[in-house]
Design a protein around this motif. Structure first.
Motif, PDB file in Angstrom:
ATOM      1  N   MET A   1      -9.793  53.469 -13.964  1.00  0.00           N
ATOM      2  CA  MET A   1      -9.272  52.122 -14.197  1.00  0.00           C
ATOM      3  C   MET A   1     -10.314  51.319 -14.954  1.00  0.00           C
ATOM      4  SD  MET A   1      -6.811  49.798 -13.875  1.00  0.00           S
ATOM      5  CE  MET A   1      -5.604  50.632 -12.912  1.00  0.00           C
ATOM      6  N   THR A   2      -9.872  50.479 -15.809  1.00  0.00           N
ATOM      7  CA  THR A   2     -10.734  49.641 -16.623  1.00  0.00           C
ATOM      8  C   THR A   2     -11.545  48.690 -15.749  1.00  0.00           C
ATOM      9  OG1 THR A   2      -9.085  49.690 -18.375  1.00  0.00           O
ATOM     10  CG2 THR A   2     -10.723  47.974 -18.516  1.00  0.00           C
ATOM     11  N   GLN A   3     -12.811  48.532 -16.094  1.00  0.00           N
ATOM     12  CA  GLN A   3     -13.671  47.563 -15.418  1.00  0.00           C
ATOM     13  C   GLN A   3     -13.239  46.158 -15.820  1.00  0.00           C
ATOM     14  OE1 GLN A   3     -16.069  48.069 -13.190  1.00  0.00           O
ATOM     15  NE2 GLN A   3     -16.689  45.939 -13.032  1.00  0.00           N
ATOM     16  N   LEU A   4     -13.033  45.291 -14.849  1.00  0.00           N
ATOM     17  CA  LEU A   4     -12.642  43.922 -15.138  1.00  0.00           C
ATOM     18  C   LEU A   4     -13.839  42.990 -15.024  1.00  0.00           C
ATOM     19  CD1 LEU A   4      -9.171  43.618 -13.362  1.00  0.00           C
ATOM     20  CD2 LEU A   4      -9.697  44.255 -15.724  1.00  0.00           C
ATOM     21  N   ILE A   5     -13.845  41.992 -15.859  1.00  0.00           N
ATOM     22  CA  ILE A   5     -14.908  40.987 -15.883  1.00  0.00           C
ATOM     23  C   ILE A   5     -14.271  39.648 -15.541  1.00  0.00           C
ATOM     24  CG2 ILE A   5     -16.615  39.845 -17.353  1.00  0.00           C
ATOM     25  CD1 ILE A   5     -16.396  42.522 -19.107  1.00  0.00           C
ATOM     26  N   TYR A   6     -14.928  38.932 -14.635  1.00  0.00           N
ATOM     27  CA  TYR A   6     -14.447  37.622 -14.198  1.00  0.00           C
ATOM     28  C   TYR A   6     -15.448  36.584 -14.694  1.00  0.00           C
ATOM     29  CZ  TYR A   6     -11.760  40.613 -11.129  1.00  0.00           C
ATOM     30  OH  TYR A   6     -10.933  41.582 -10.650  1.00  0.00           O
ATOM     31  N   ARG A   7     -14.980  35.692 -15.528  1.00  0.00           N
ATOM     32  CA  ARG A   7     -15.876  34.642 -16.003  1.00  0.00           C
ATOM     33  C   ARG A   7     -15.217  33.291 -15.782  1.00  0.00           C
ATOM     34  NH1 ARG A   7     -14.021  32.303 -20.375  1.00  0.00           N
ATOM     35  NH2 ARG A   7     -12.852  33.432 -21.958  1.00  0.00           N
ATOM     36  N   SER A  62     -13.320  45.309 -20.621  1.00  0.00           N
ATOM     37  CA  SER A  62     -14.566  45.587 -21.349  1.00  0.00           C
ATOM     38  C   SER A  62     -14.405  45.457 -22.863  1.00  0.00           C
ATOM     39  CB  SER A  62     -15.087  46.978 -20.990  1.00  0.00           C
ATOM     40  OG  SER A  62     -14.096  47.943 -21.277  1.00  0.00           O
ATOM     41  N   LEU A  63     -13.166  45.436 -23.335  1.00  0.00           N
ATOM     42  CA  LEU A  63     -12.909  45.230 -24.769  1.00  0.00           C
ATOM     43  C   LEU A  63     -12.694  43.751 -25.091  1.00  0.00           C
ATOM     44  CD1 LEU A  63     -10.424  48.208 -25.328  1.00  0.00           C
ATOM     45  CD2 LEU A  63     -12.892  48.148 -25.781  1.00  0.00           C
ATOM     46  N   GLU A  64     -12.937  42.905 -24.100  1.00  0.00           N
ATOM     47  CA  GLU A  64     -12.782  41.458 -24.199  1.00  0.00           C
ATOM     48  C   GLU A  64     -11.332  41.024 -24.418  1.00  0.00           C
ATOM     49  OE1 GLU A  64     -15.689  39.391 -26.529  1.00  0.00           O
ATOM     50  OE2 GLU A  64     -17.318  40.662 -25.807  1.00  0.00           O
ATOM     51  N   GLN A  65     -10.398  41.848 -23.961  1.00  0.00           N
ATOM     52  CA  GLN A  65      -8.979  41.477 -23.987  1.00  0.00           C
ATOM     53  C   GLN A  65      -8.662  40.719 -22.702  1.00  0.00           C
ATOM     54  OE1 GLN A  65      -7.768  45.590 -24.205  1.00  0.00           O
ATOM     55  NE2 GLN A  65      -7.008  45.308 -26.297  1.00  0.00           N
ATOM     56  N   THR A  66      -7.882  39.660 -22.826  1.00  0.00           N
ATOM     57  CA  THR A  66      -7.506  38.879 -21.652  1.00  0.00           C
ATOM     58  C   THR A  66      -6.483  39.639 -20.820  1.00  0.00           C
ATOM     59  OG1 THR A  66      -7.952  36.795 -22.796  1.00  0.00           O
ATOM     60  CG2 THR A  66      -6.486  36.701 -20.877  1.00  0.00           C
ATOM     61  N   TYR A  81      -9.110  20.766   5.691  1.00  0.00           N
ATOM     62  CA  TYR A  81      -8.606  22.019   5.134  1.00  0.00           C
ATOM     63  C   TYR A  81      -9.552  22.609   4.083  1.00  0.00           C
ATOM     64  CZ  TYR A  81      -4.177  20.407   7.144  1.00  0.00           C
ATOM     65  OH  TYR A  81      -3.200  19.966   7.981  1.00  0.00           O
ATOM     66  N   ASP A  82     -10.792  22.152   4.068  1.00  0.00           N
ATOM     67  CA  ASP A  82     -11.718  22.522   3.010  1.00  0.00           C
ATOM     68  C   ASP A  82     -11.957  24.028   2.886  1.00  0.00           C
ATOM     69  OD1 ASP A  82     -13.279  21.387   0.896  1.00  0.00           O
ATOM     70  OD2 ASP A  82     -15.066  22.033   2.006  1.00  0.00           O
ATOM     71  N   SER A  83     -11.812  24.765   3.967  1.00  0.00           N
ATOM     72  CA  SER A  83     -12.064  26.216   3.909  1.00  0.00           C
ATOM     73  C   SER A  83     -10.786  27.014   3.643  1.00  0.00           C
ATOM     74  CB  SER A  83     -12.729  26.695   5.196  1.00  0.00           C
ATOM     75  OG  SER A  83     -11.868  26.508   6.299  1.00  0.00           O
ATOM     76  N   THR A  84      -9.721  26.336   3.244  1.00  0.00           N
ATOM     77  CA  THR A  84      -8.438  26.975   2.945  1.00  0.00           C
ATOM     78  C   THR A  84      -8.082  26.728   1.485  1.00  0.00           C
ATOM     79  OG1 THR A  84      -7.675  26.651   5.208  1.00  0.00           O
ATOM     80  CG2 THR A  84      -5.986  27.037   3.538  1.00  0.00           C
ATOM     81  N   VAL A  85      -7.675  27.792   0.786  1.00  0.00           N
ATOM     82  CA  VAL A  85      -7.274  27.647  -0.610  1.00  0.00           C
ATOM     83  C   VAL A  85      -5.987  28.420  -0.878  1.00  0.00           C
ATOM     84  CG1 VAL A  85      -9.625  27.330  -1.483  1.00  0.00           C
ATOM     85  CG2 VAL A  85      -8.617  29.615  -1.465  1.00  0.00           C
ATOM     86  N   GLU A  86      -5.295  27.938  -1.884  1.00  0.00           N
ATOM     87  CA  GLU A  86      -4.164  28.683  -2.442  1.00  0.00           C
ATOM     88  C   GLU A  86      -4.717  29.532  -3.577  1.00  0.00           C
ATOM     89  OE1 GLU A  86      -0.034  28.043  -4.986  1.00  0.00           O
ATOM     90  OE2 GLU A  86      -1.109  26.285  -4.231  1.00  0.00           O
ATOM     91  N   ILE A  87      -4.382  30.811  -3.565  1.00  0.00           N
ATOM     92  CA  ILE A  87      -4.789  31.698  -4.643  1.00  0.00           C
ATOM     93  C   ILE A  87      -3.605  31.901  -5.578  1.00  0.00           C
ATOM     94  CG2 ILE A  87      -4.301  33.738  -3.229  1.00  0.00           C
ATOM     95  CD1 ILE A  87      -6.489  35.201  -4.798  1.00  0.00           C
ATOM     96  N   SER A  88      -3.871  31.823  -6.868  1.00  0.00           N
ATOM     97  CA  SER A  88      -2.846  32.062  -7.880  1.00  0.00           C
ATOM     98  C   SER A  88      -3.371  33.101  -8.860  1.00  0.00           C
ATOM     99  CB  SER A  88      -2.525  30.776  -8.642  1.00  0.00           C
ATOM    100  OG  SER A  88      -1.988  29.801  -7.783  1.00  0.00           O
ATOM    101  N   ILE A  89      -2.579  34.120  -9.089  1.00  0.00           N
ATOM    102  CA  ILE A  89      -2.927  35.178 -10.038  1.00  0.00           C
ATOM    103  C   ILE A  89      -1.823  35.241 -11.084  1.00  0.00           C
ATOM    104  CG2 ILE A  89      -3.335  37.655 -10.355  1.00  0.00           C
ATOM    105  CD1 ILE A  89      -4.141  37.761  -7.354  1.00  0.00           C
ATOM    106  N   TYR A  90      -2.203  35.110 -12.344  1.00  0.00           N
ATOM    107  CA  TYR A  90      -1.244  35.196 -13.441  1.00  0.00           C
ATOM    108  C   TYR A  90      -1.763  36.188 -14.464  1.00  0.00           C
ATOM    109  CZ  TYR A  90       1.487  31.263 -11.760  1.00  0.00           C
ATOM    110  OH  TYR A  90       2.311  30.457 -11.012  1.00  0.00           O
ATOM    111  N   LEU A  91      -0.921  37.146 -14.814  1.00  0.00           N
ATOM    112  CA  LEU A  91      -1.309  38.190 -15.759  1.00  0.00           C
ATOM    113  C   LEU A  91      -0.625  37.997 -17.109  1.00  0.00           C
ATOM    114  CD1 LEU A  91      -1.108  41.311 -13.412  1.00  0.00           C
ATOM    115  CD2 LEU A  91      -3.124  39.951 -14.009  1.00  0.00           C
ATOM    116  N   ASP A  92      -1.346  38.344 -18.150  1.00  0.00           N
ATOM    117  CA  ASP A  92      -0.781  38.357 -19.492  1.00  0.00           C
ATOM    118  C   ASP A  92       0.442  39.282 -19.472  1.00  0.00           C
ATOM    119  OD1 ASP A  92      -0.734  39.848 -22.319  1.00  0.00           O
ATOM    120  OD2 ASP A  92      -1.588  37.836 -22.576  1.00  0.00           O
TER     121      ASP A  92
END
Length: 168
Positions: A1-7, A62-66, A81-92
């Protein structure tokens, strides 16, 4: 699987974030927005994120594709509620169905304690089976069912809130 980079997302990324978000609206499966949003309309949301507390990450390969983006957003805006978050994931659109959601969700669960996050929430339509499956596979449980609260083109849809405690 491709290595993902989080910036950390920058202002220059906002148009890409909006483009990816807008690509989900027509399906009526992912978001309750009915019309495309603008960069200007998402500026305040973007500004509410911070590198040290509420990250908004661009996910690239790693190819700098989003691949997509992911955010931690404060829940309900009250200090208790400071230690609680909503997570949102959106993919191209070109990256969906390739297993990236699993990699990203796993990464976020591992990163959450670094931001003093103890509870992750996912707000997911009851008819969004792929997202429900993803979150449940990582041990998220249904904590709330808000029946028929969204009207998507004349069809009432339910919203589920899935939750998971982290680091316990």
């Amino acid at each position: 699987m491709t290595q993902l980079i989080y910036r950390n997302a920058t202002q220059n990324d906002l148009s890409s974030i909006v483009e990816i978000y807008n690509s989900t609206i027509a399906s009526r499966v992912v978001t309750a927005d009915l019309e495309r949003v603008t960069v200007e309309s998402k500026q305040r949301w973007f500004d509410e994120h911070s590198i040290d507390k509420r990250p908004l990450w661009m996910v690239i390969n790693s190819l700098e594709q989003t691949i997509g983006w992911v955010s931690f957003q404060s829940f309900y805006g009250r200090p208790a509620y400071d230690s609680t978050v909503e997570i949102s994931i959106y993919l191209d659109p070109t990256q969906r169905g390739k297993g990236f959601g699993k990699i990203i969700l796993n990464y976020c669960m591992n990163q959450a304690p670094k931001y003093n996050i103890k509870t992750l929430l996912g707000f997911i339509f009851a008819h969004n089976e792929p997202s429900l499956k993803l979150f449940k596979n990582f041990g998220f449980e249904e904590w709330a069912n808000l029946p028929n609260i969204a009207n998507l083109d004349g069809i009432e849809r339910s919203l589920l809130i899935l939750g998971k405690r982290i680091g316990e």
